[in-house]
Design a protein around this motif. Structure first.
Motif, PDB file in Angstrom:
ATOM      1  N   SER A 173       0.585  -1.276  -0.406  1.00  0.00           N
ATOM      2  CA  SER A 173       0.040  -0.032   0.111  1.00  0.00           C
ATOM      3  C   SER A 173       0.771   0.900   0.098  1.00  0.00           C
ATOM      4  CB  SER A 173      -0.741   0.215   0.685  1.00  0.00           C
ATOM      5  OG  SER A 173      -2.438  -0.976   0.919  1.00  0.00           O
ATOM      6  N   SER A 174       2.305   1.430   0.694  1.00  0.00           N
ATOM      7  CA  SER A 174       2.518   2.472   0.688  1.00  0.00           C
ATOM      8  C   SER A 174       3.475   2.740  -0.388  1.00  0.00           C
ATOM      9  CB  SER A 174       3.185   2.606   1.538  1.00  0.00           C
ATOM     10  OG  SER A 174       2.997   2.235   3.382  1.00  0.00           O
ATOM     11  N   ILE A 175       4.025   2.047  -1.442  1.00  0.00           N
ATOM     12  CA  ILE A 175       4.461   2.110  -2.936  1.00  0.00           C
ATOM     13  C   ILE A 175       3.955   2.414  -4.025  1.00  0.00           C
ATOM     14  CG2 ILE A 175       4.389  -0.056  -3.562  1.00  0.00           C
ATOM     15  CD1 ILE A 175       7.754   1.781  -3.818  1.00  0.00           C
ATOM     16  N   ILE A 176       2.440   2.735  -3.600  1.00  0.00           N
ATOM     17  CA  ILE A 176       1.065   2.508  -4.555  1.00  0.00           C
ATOM     18  C   ILE A 176       0.762   4.362  -3.442  1.00  0.00           C
ATOM     19  CG2 ILE A 176      -0.565   1.939  -5.076  1.00  0.00           C
ATOM     20  CD1 ILE A 176       0.441  -0.836  -5.627  1.00  0.00           C
ATOM     21  N   LEU A 177      -0.478   4.160  -2.615  1.00  0.00           N
ATOM     22  CA  LEU A 177      -0.925   5.171  -2.670  1.00  0.00           C
ATOM     23  C   LEU A 177      -0.999   5.836  -2.043  1.00  0.00           C
ATOM     24  CD1 LEU A 177      -3.617   3.047  -0.460  1.00  0.00           C
ATOM     25  CD2 LEU A 177      -3.941   3.922  -2.614  1.00  0.00           C
ATOM     26  N   PRO A 178       0.208   6.559  -1.374  1.00  0.00           N
ATOM     27  CA  PRO A 178       1.069   7.818  -0.692  1.00  0.00           C
ATOM     28  C   PRO A 178       1.156   9.169  -2.628  1.00  0.00           C
ATOM     29  CG  PRO A 178       1.723   6.538   0.694  1.00  0.00           C
ATOM     30  CD  PRO A 178       0.996   5.350  -0.775  1.00  0.00           C
ATOM     31  N   ARG A 179       2.153   7.859  -3.215  1.00  0.00           N
ATOM     32  CA  ARG A 179       2.463   8.541  -4.212  1.00  0.00           C
ATOM     33  C   ARG A 179       1.383   8.820  -5.731  1.00  0.00           C
ATOM     34  NH1 ARG A 179       6.753  10.039  -8.086  1.00  0.00           N
ATOM     35  NH2 ARG A 179       5.250  11.040  -9.830  1.00  0.00           N
ATOM     36  N   LEU A 180      -0.058   7.868  -5.118  1.00  0.00           N
ATOM     37  CA  LEU A 180      -0.567   8.614  -5.620  1.00  0.00           C
ATOM     38  C   LEU A 180      -1.853   9.980  -5.280  1.00  0.00           C
ATOM     39  CD1 LEU A 180      -3.176   7.474  -8.005  1.00  0.00           C
ATOM     40  CD2 LEU A 180      -4.454   6.301  -6.378  1.00  0.00           C
ATOM     41  N   LEU A 181      -2.016   9.962  -4.343  1.00  0.00           N
ATOM     42  CA  LEU A 181      -2.458  10.986  -3.681  1.00  0.00           C
ATOM     43  C   LEU A 181      -1.719  12.400  -4.165  1.00  0.00           C
ATOM     44  CD1 LEU A 181      -3.117   9.336  -0.444  1.00  0.00           C
ATOM     45  CD2 LEU A 181      -5.053  10.451  -1.332  1.00  0.00           C
ATOM     46  N   VAL A 182      -0.240  12.789  -4.453  1.00  0.00           N
ATOM     47  CA  VAL A 182       0.058  13.414  -4.357  1.00  0.00           C
ATOM     48  C   VAL A 182      -0.188  13.899  -5.992  1.00  0.00           C
ATOM     49  CG1 VAL A 182       2.721  14.122  -4.878  1.00  0.00           C
ATOM     50  CG2 VAL A 182       2.260  12.915  -2.807  1.00  0.00           C
ATOM     51  N   ASP A 183       0.035  12.659  -6.852  1.00  0.00           N
ATOM     52  CA  ASP A 183       0.125  12.817  -7.948  1.00  0.00           C
ATOM     53  C   ASP A 183      -1.883  13.581  -8.095  1.00  0.00           C
ATOM     54  OD1 ASP A 183       2.132  12.384  -8.986  1.00  0.00           O
ATOM     55  OD2 ASP A 183       1.681   9.673  -9.450  1.00  0.00           O
ATOM     56  N   MET A 184      -2.398  12.972  -7.361  1.00  0.00           N
ATOM     57  CA  MET A 184      -4.010  13.591  -7.802  1.00  0.00           C
ATOM     58  C   MET A 184      -3.845  15.868  -7.290  1.00  0.00           C
ATOM     59  SD  MET A 184      -6.357  11.133  -5.628  1.00  0.00           S
ATOM     60  CE  MET A 184      -7.784  11.635  -5.476  1.00  0.00           C
ATOM     61  N   LEU A 185      -3.319  15.883  -6.734  1.00  0.00           N
ATOM     62  CA  LEU A 185      -2.994  17.253  -6.434  1.00  0.00           C
ATOM     63  C   LEU A 185      -2.839  17.443  -7.785  1.00  0.00           C
ATOM     64  CD1 LEU A 185      -2.381  17.548  -2.585  1.00  0.00           C
ATOM     65  CD2 LEU A 185      -4.439  16.955  -3.574  1.00  0.00           C
TER      66      LEU A 185
END
Length: 314
Positions: free
Chosen positions: A73-85
């Motif tokens: 989860s940590s390799i995907i979700l934090p990066r996805l959250l940053v990209d959404m902004l």
């Protein structure tokens, strides 16, 4: 005529295509889901580490599974959250970071299956050979099985990603929410026949091995339960095996759906949603399912949260 950029070390992630009206709603959902995953899986990790009564094969395998869920989860979700902004044109990722992300994702996905296979073996020994359980599932055996689970995943995924990084790249757009092996080799204009064949072989091998081990162990466990008049044994088997089976079926369904949708480009957006839910649902539900069924974990939690006695009152 399409313009190509050869072997660029800066790639662009497609990410989620969310309407501006719903960006923050989706962002909040993913953020809270990630926070929940970290809390519940981290809780299992801490509980098993602190309570010596939980230093048993099954709980140590739960511990390994929780570590795997946190990592995936940590390799995907934090990066996805940053990209959404950021707007799509600014969702950039370096090639090396993309390779690391793809390797880790596939490693975690493969390790889930190998760890669940070991859990099936553990339940088989505990129910079918209870008198020999302590002699078979020793700490040494558990270490060997755990190292094998992670080692097999490392080798299989290492070869898969190795076949991909040998290719020259002529594109820079990563199709999907995150970097995966398939997304990486699709950046190449060279033949990816070997990559496709190896990927299919590994997928078929892992699913055949995991499904085969589940069918074999649960068939033998069912036979033992049907022929046994020991109600205590049957009750224990129902609790532990149902928990393990539910966790496995969630993983199997989520993984299969993602693989199927990957073969149909017209369902690209559906595949993104499926990939996102594949990261959130199993990782969030796993610790709840086997934690709620565990008498030892419930007992440990009750010690922490029950009112403390023995303190003088004013």
């Amino acid at each position: 005529m399409e313009n190509y950029t050869y072997n660029s070390f800066t790639l662009q992630l497609e990410g989620l295509n969310v309407s501006e009206d719903y960006v923050y709603t989706v962002f909040l959902f993913i953020f809270l889901s990630y926070l929940f995953i970290i809390v519940v899986n981290g809780g299992i990790v801490v509980l098993v580490f602190l309570d010596k009564n939980l230093h048993q094969p099954m709980y140590l395998l739960y511990w390994s599974l929780s570590i795997n869920d946190i990592l995936g989860s940590s390799i995907i979700l934090p990066r996805l959250l940053v990209d959404m902004l950021h707007p799509p044109s600014e969702r950039l990722i370096s090639y090396y970071e993309c390779v690391i992300q793809a390797f880790t994702i596939h490693m975690c996905g493969t390790t889930v299956q190998t760890v669940l296979m070991i859990m099936a073996f553990d339940r088989y020994v505990a129910i079918c050979n209870p008198l020999r359980y302590a002699a078979i599932m020793t700490n040494k055996m558990l270490v060997k099985l755990t190292v094998s689970a992670w080692g097999v995943s490392f080798v299989l995924v290492g070869i898969m990603v190795g076949l991909t990084i040998r290719l020259n790249r002529c594109r820079t757009m990563i199709k999907g929410l995150y970097c995966s092996n398939a997304a990486l080799f699709k950046l190449s204009c060279e033949s990816v026949f070997i990559n496709n064949v190896y990927g299919i072989i590994v997928t078929v091998f892992m699913f055949t091995a995991s499904i085969g081990s589940m069918v074999l162990t649960y068939t033998k466990i069912t036979v033992v339960c049907l022929t046994s008049k020991n109600k205590s044994l049957n009750s224990k088997a129902l609790k532990t095996c149902s928990t393990h089976l539910v966790v496995y079926l969630i993983m199997l369904f989520s993984g299969t759906l993602t693989i199927i949708l990957h073969r149909f480009p017209q369902y690209a957006e559906h595949r993104k949603i499926s990939s996102l839910l594949f990261q959130i649902i199993p990782s969030g539900l796993n610790p709840i399912i086997y934690g709620a069924q565990s008498k030892e974990i419930r007992k440990f939690l009750s010690k922490w949260f029950e009112p403390q006695k023995g303190f003088p009152t004013l």
